[in-house]
Every structure is written in structure tokens, then in C-alpha cells.
Write a protein that holds these residues in place. Structure first.
Motif, PDB file in Angstrom:
ATOM      1  N   TYR A 189       0.849  -1.209  -0.119  1.00  0.00           N
ATOM      2  CA  TYR A 189      -0.014  -0.068   0.224  1.00  0.00           C
ATOM      3  C   TYR A 189       0.947   1.292   0.078  1.00  0.00           C
ATOM      4  O   TYR A 189       0.461   2.329  -0.661  1.00  0.00           O
ATOM      5  CB  TYR A 189      -0.987  -0.054   1.280  1.00  0.00           C
ATOM      6  CG  TYR A 189      -1.881   1.248   1.398  1.00  0.00           C
ATOM      7  CD1 TYR A 189      -2.834   1.366   0.348  1.00  0.00           C
ATOM      8  CD2 TYR A 189      -1.689   2.263   2.242  1.00  0.00           C
ATOM      9  CE1 TYR A 189      -3.691   2.463   0.199  1.00  0.00           C
ATOM     10  CE2 TYR A 189      -2.551   3.336   2.335  1.00  0.00           C
ATOM     11  CZ  TYR A 189      -3.224   3.381   1.455  1.00  0.00           C
ATOM     12  OH  TYR A 189      -4.266   4.669   1.357  1.00  0.00           O
ATOM     13  N   GLN A 190       2.004   1.124   0.581  1.00  0.00           N
ATOM     14  CA  GLN A 190       2.850   2.320   0.647  1.00  0.00           C
ATOM     15  C   GLN A 190       3.251   2.667  -0.862  1.00  0.00           C
ATOM     16  O   GLN A 190       3.263   3.851  -1.039  1.00  0.00           O
ATOM     17  CB  GLN A 190       4.073   1.994   1.505  1.00  0.00           C
ATOM     18  CG  GLN A 190       4.056   2.497   2.954  1.00  0.00           C
ATOM     19  CD  GLN A 190       5.346   2.063   3.417  1.00  0.00           C
ATOM     20  OE1 GLN A 190       5.816   0.811   3.978  1.00  0.00           O
ATOM     21  NE2 GLN A 190       6.191   3.214   3.883  1.00  0.00           N
ATOM     22  N   LYS A 191       3.477   1.542  -1.554  1.00  0.00           N
ATOM     23  CA  LYS A 191       4.057   1.832  -3.011  1.00  0.00           C
ATOM     24  C   LYS A 191       2.782   2.272  -3.916  1.00  0.00           C
ATOM     25  O   LYS A 191       3.116   3.000  -4.756  1.00  0.00           O
ATOM     26  CB  LYS A 191       4.747   0.614  -3.430  1.00  0.00           C
ATOM     27  CG  LYS A 191       5.881   0.200  -2.942  1.00  0.00           C
ATOM     28  CD  LYS A 191       6.756  -0.805  -3.722  1.00  0.00           C
ATOM     29  CE  LYS A 191       7.322  -0.331  -5.106  1.00  0.00           C
ATOM     30  NZ  LYS A 191       8.104  -1.316  -5.754  1.00  0.00           N
ATOM     31  N   HIS A 192       1.620   1.731  -3.365  1.00  0.00           N
ATOM     32  CA  HIS A 192       0.499   2.054  -4.512  1.00  0.00           C
ATOM     33  C   HIS A 192      -0.742   2.410  -3.581  1.00  0.00           C
ATOM     34  O   HIS A 192      -1.469   1.498  -3.162  1.00  0.00           O
ATOM     35  CB  HIS A 192       0.196   0.773  -5.193  1.00  0.00           C
ATOM     36  CG  HIS A 192       1.407   0.449  -5.981  1.00  0.00           C
ATOM     37  ND1 HIS A 192       1.824   0.868  -7.148  1.00  0.00           N
ATOM     38  CD2 HIS A 192       2.254  -0.664  -5.948  1.00  0.00           C
ATOM     39  CE1 HIS A 192       2.929   0.273  -7.705  1.00  0.00           C
ATOM     40  NE2 HIS A 192       3.103  -0.584  -6.827  1.00  0.00           N
ATOM     41  N   PRO A 193      -0.788   3.627  -3.022  1.00  0.00           N
ATOM     42  CA  PRO A 193      -1.913   3.955  -2.047  1.00  0.00           C
ATOM     43  C   PRO A 193      -3.048   4.199  -2.646  1.00  0.00           C
ATOM     44  O   PRO A 193      -3.475   5.277  -3.069  1.00  0.00           O
ATOM     45  CB  PRO A 193      -1.220   5.205  -1.487  1.00  0.00           C
ATOM     46  CG  PRO A 193      -0.486   5.918  -2.448  1.00  0.00           C
ATOM     47  CD  PRO A 193       0.244   4.693  -3.316  1.00  0.00           C
ATOM     48  N   THR A 194      -3.646   3.211  -3.333  1.00  0.00           N
ATOM     49  CA  THR A 194      -4.902   3.260  -3.903  1.00  0.00           C
ATOM     50  C   THR A 194      -6.065   2.217  -3.099  1.00  0.00           C
ATOM     51  O   THR A 194      -5.998   1.509  -2.401  1.00  0.00           O
ATOM     52  CB  THR A 194      -4.925   2.617  -5.367  1.00  0.00           C
ATOM     53  OG1 THR A 194      -4.523   1.281  -5.228  1.00  0.00           O
ATOM     54  CG2 THR A 194      -3.919   3.323  -6.049  1.00  0.00           C
ATOM     55  N   TRP A 195      -7.443   2.638  -3.652  1.00  0.00           N
ATOM     56  CA  TRP A 195      -8.682   1.829  -3.091  1.00  0.00           C
ATOM     57  C   TRP A 195      -8.334   0.266  -3.525  1.00  0.00           C
ATOM     58  O   TRP A 195      -8.669  -0.644  -2.639  1.00  0.00           O
ATOM     59  CB  TRP A 195      -9.524   2.336  -3.399  1.00  0.00           C
ATOM     60  CG  TRP A 195     -10.961   1.568  -2.760  1.00  0.00           C
ATOM     61  CD1 TRP A 195     -11.706   0.624  -3.471  1.00  0.00           C
ATOM     62  CD2 TRP A 195     -11.226   1.425  -1.371  1.00  0.00           C
ATOM     63  NE1 TRP A 195     -12.823   0.161  -2.637  1.00  0.00           N
ATOM     64  CE2 TRP A 195     -12.245   0.457  -1.281  1.00  0.00           C
ATOM     65  CE3 TRP A 195     -10.936   2.146  -0.202  1.00  0.00           C
ATOM     66  CZ2 TRP A 195     -13.235   0.425  -0.181  1.00  0.00           C
ATOM     67  CZ3 TRP A 195     -11.544   1.753   1.109  1.00  0.00           C
ATOM     68  CH2 TRP A 195     -12.632   0.855   0.821  1.00  0.00           C
TER      69      TRP A 195
END
Length: 308
Positions: free
Chosen positions: A230-236
Motif C-alpha cells: 500500500y505504501q508503494k501504491h496507495p489506492t483503494w
């Protein structure tokens, strides 16, 4: 096309033997788009004599090229495999997967029939605990996977891996390194093509209560790696994948009765199912508290990150 089948392994010698023999037994018809193939095995610091056995039986495995690294996890092992590979097309499988004899041909046909180069193929994975005859297992509803990019059975042009940047070696614990790469491949516009004829049988030992502590540890690790994801790709979309939403807290909190259904309270019933020769059903029910551990793990890791 020349295939390089990249396989990371760590202390899986008995099933690895079946895995490699199945790959040596590939049937490639005349006129196939496959010009040849190799098996790039990366031993991630095994202590079970994997490479010694392979050296002793080298004549049986002419396609195998083996490499050794210190224990760093599957992401680093796959990266080394790609680095050492000679092929223009990479197939990733796990070392506990036993494939059918038309496995390579099925992937090749699906890739050549695609209307674009911007694709990869994803084969069918059937879970089994039948060690003696793993390929006899029928396909089950629980074998369905909605994953976009999972390294259990996938074929992709090498140049797309190079362009995406290979696997992030910070994913050293259990989980998410392949799906995280999948996010980057999706950003490049790659399309998944299902390839159900490229079948692999994923072997694991029958579920037993003694496995539960290790399974719990893996779920907690998966939670920690989910936060890195999630840190790398903070998306829903990623939050949904790693179960870091109020929906998952509510769902698994209700199903586990806020943790009251756990490895201790469910043990007698799970053992009864195992005694009734229903270990797979017991495992599916155990996922109630395993998923609860995962959700708690991801939130604990996220809280620790924010407080650091």
C-alpha cells in the motif's frame, strides 16, 4: 520463442523432484512456436540437499540450469532467475507445482494467438494434497483465482519484466511481491490472457492442526507486506487486496465473533473434520480466524508505520 522457466525453491526437494521431471517431459509438436526451453532453478539457500541431489541426477535433467543464493526470499530468487535466463519469454512457476505434458505448448499457443505483444498468459492452478498422483486432482471452485499477476503459473515476454523493473526485493516476508509487480505491469497496459490448458497442480500437505502456528505467522507477515504494498501504491484497489478496509475488519470480525472463533476454540471441530478425511474443508473453515489474524496484522503494521 525460447522459454526460460524460472523456479525459486527453498527446502522443497521431494515435490521439486516431481516438478522438474514433469518439465523435462514436455511434448512439443513439430511446427510449434517454441524453439527451445530451459529450466532456471534458483535455490534460495536450501538446507535439504537440493543442489547436491541435482548434481547427482544431472543426466536426468538436461534442461535445468541451477543457481544458488543466500536465503533472501522468492522476490530476489526470481530476479536472479530472470538475470540468468537465456529466453525471450519467462515462465514463472513455484517449485511445488507439477505441470502437464502440454504445459509449455499451451502457453506458447496462447501467446502467439494474442492480437498484441502487450499481454501475458496465466495458466490454471489446481490445488492438491495428493503427493503420489498430484495430476489426478479435479478442478474445484476453490481453485478459482481472480489475481491479475500471480507467479504460480504465468508466461510473459522478458522485455516487459525489464521495463517494469522486476520484483521489489523489499518483499522478503510472505506475500504480495508478485501482485505488486502486477500493478506496475498493469500501468504499462499489459493484458492478462487466461490459459486454462496450461495446467499446474499445486501440491501442499494435507491440512493438520500442527500447521496452524506457521499459517498464523504467514498471515501476520502477509499483513506487514500488505502495508509495504500500500505504501508503494496507495489506492483503494490495493487496500481491498490487502484487506485494509473497514469492510474487511467488519466481515472477519463478525465471522470470527471478534476473535472468539480461533485456533483454540475451533481445534476440536477442525480435528473432527480431519478425522473424517475432510482436511480441505477444515482448512477453509480455519481461514475464518486466519483472515482475522491477517486483518489485525495489516492494521498493526500500518499503525506502527504511522507512529514511527
Amino acid at each position: 520463442m525460447f522459454f526460460s522457466v524460472v523456479i525459486p525453491t527453498y527446502n522443497r526437494l521431494p515435490i521439486l523432484q516431481k516438478c522438474l521431471r514433469a518439465l523435462e517431459n514436455q511434448q512439443i509438436p513439430s511446427g510449434s512456436p517454441i524453439s527451445g526451453y530451459e529450466i532456471v532453478l534458483v535455490d534460495d539457500g536450501s538446507t535439504d540437499g537440493t543442489l547436491n541431489w541435482l548434481q547427482e541426477e544431472a543426466a536426468e535433467f538436461p534442461h535445468v540450469r541451477s543457481h544458488l543464493q543466500n536465503h533472501q526470499g522468492p522476490a530476489a530468487a526470481r530476479n536472479l532467475g530472470v538475470e540468468k535466463a537465456s529466453g525471450d519469454t519467462i515462465i514463472f512457476i513455484d517449485s511445488d507445482l507439477v505441470v502437464t505434458e502440454n504445459f509449455l505448448q499451451a502457453h506458447a499457443e496462447a501467446l502467439t494467438q494474442a492480437d498484441s505483444d502487450r499481454v501475458f498468459t496465466y495458466g490454471r492452478v489446481i490445488n492438491t494434497c495428493n503427493f503420489d498422483d498430484p495430476t489426478s486432482e479435479p478442478y474445484k471452485v476453490t481453485d478459482f483465482s481472480a489475481a491479475y499477476f500471480a507467479t504460480g503459473n504465468v508466461a510473459i515476454s522478458r522485455h516487459w519484466l525489464d521495463k517494469a523493473g522486476l520484483f521489489d526485493t523489499r518483499f522478503q516476508l510472505y506475500g504480495w511481491e508478485d501482485l505488486e509487480l502486477g500493478v506496475r505491469l498493469k500501468q504499462l497496459g499489459l493484458k492478462l490472457i487466461k490459459c486454462p490448458d496450461a495446467v499446474g497442480y499445486h501440491w501442499h500437505p494435507p491440512f493438520a492442526l500442527a500447521q496452524i502456528p506457521n499459517l498464523i505467522d504467514k498471515e501476520i507477515e502477509r499483513g506487514r507486506m500488505g502495508v509495504l504494498f500500500y505504501q508503494k501504491h496507495p489506492t483503494w484497489e490495493v487496500r481491498m487486496m490487502v484487506q485494509m478496509t473497514w469492510l474487511h475488519r467488519l466481515l472477519w470480525g463478525i465471522l470470527s465473533v471478534n476473535g472468539l472463533l480461533n485456533e483454540r476454540t475451533m481445534a476440536p471441530f477442525l480435528q473432527w473434520l480431519i478425522d473424517q478425511n475432510k482436511p480441505q474443508l477444515a482448512l477453509e473453515l480455519a481461514r475464518i480466524f486466519l483472515n482475522w489474524y491477517n486483518v489485525k496484522g495489516v492494521y498493526a503494521a500500518y499503525s506502527q508505520l504511522n507512529n514511527s
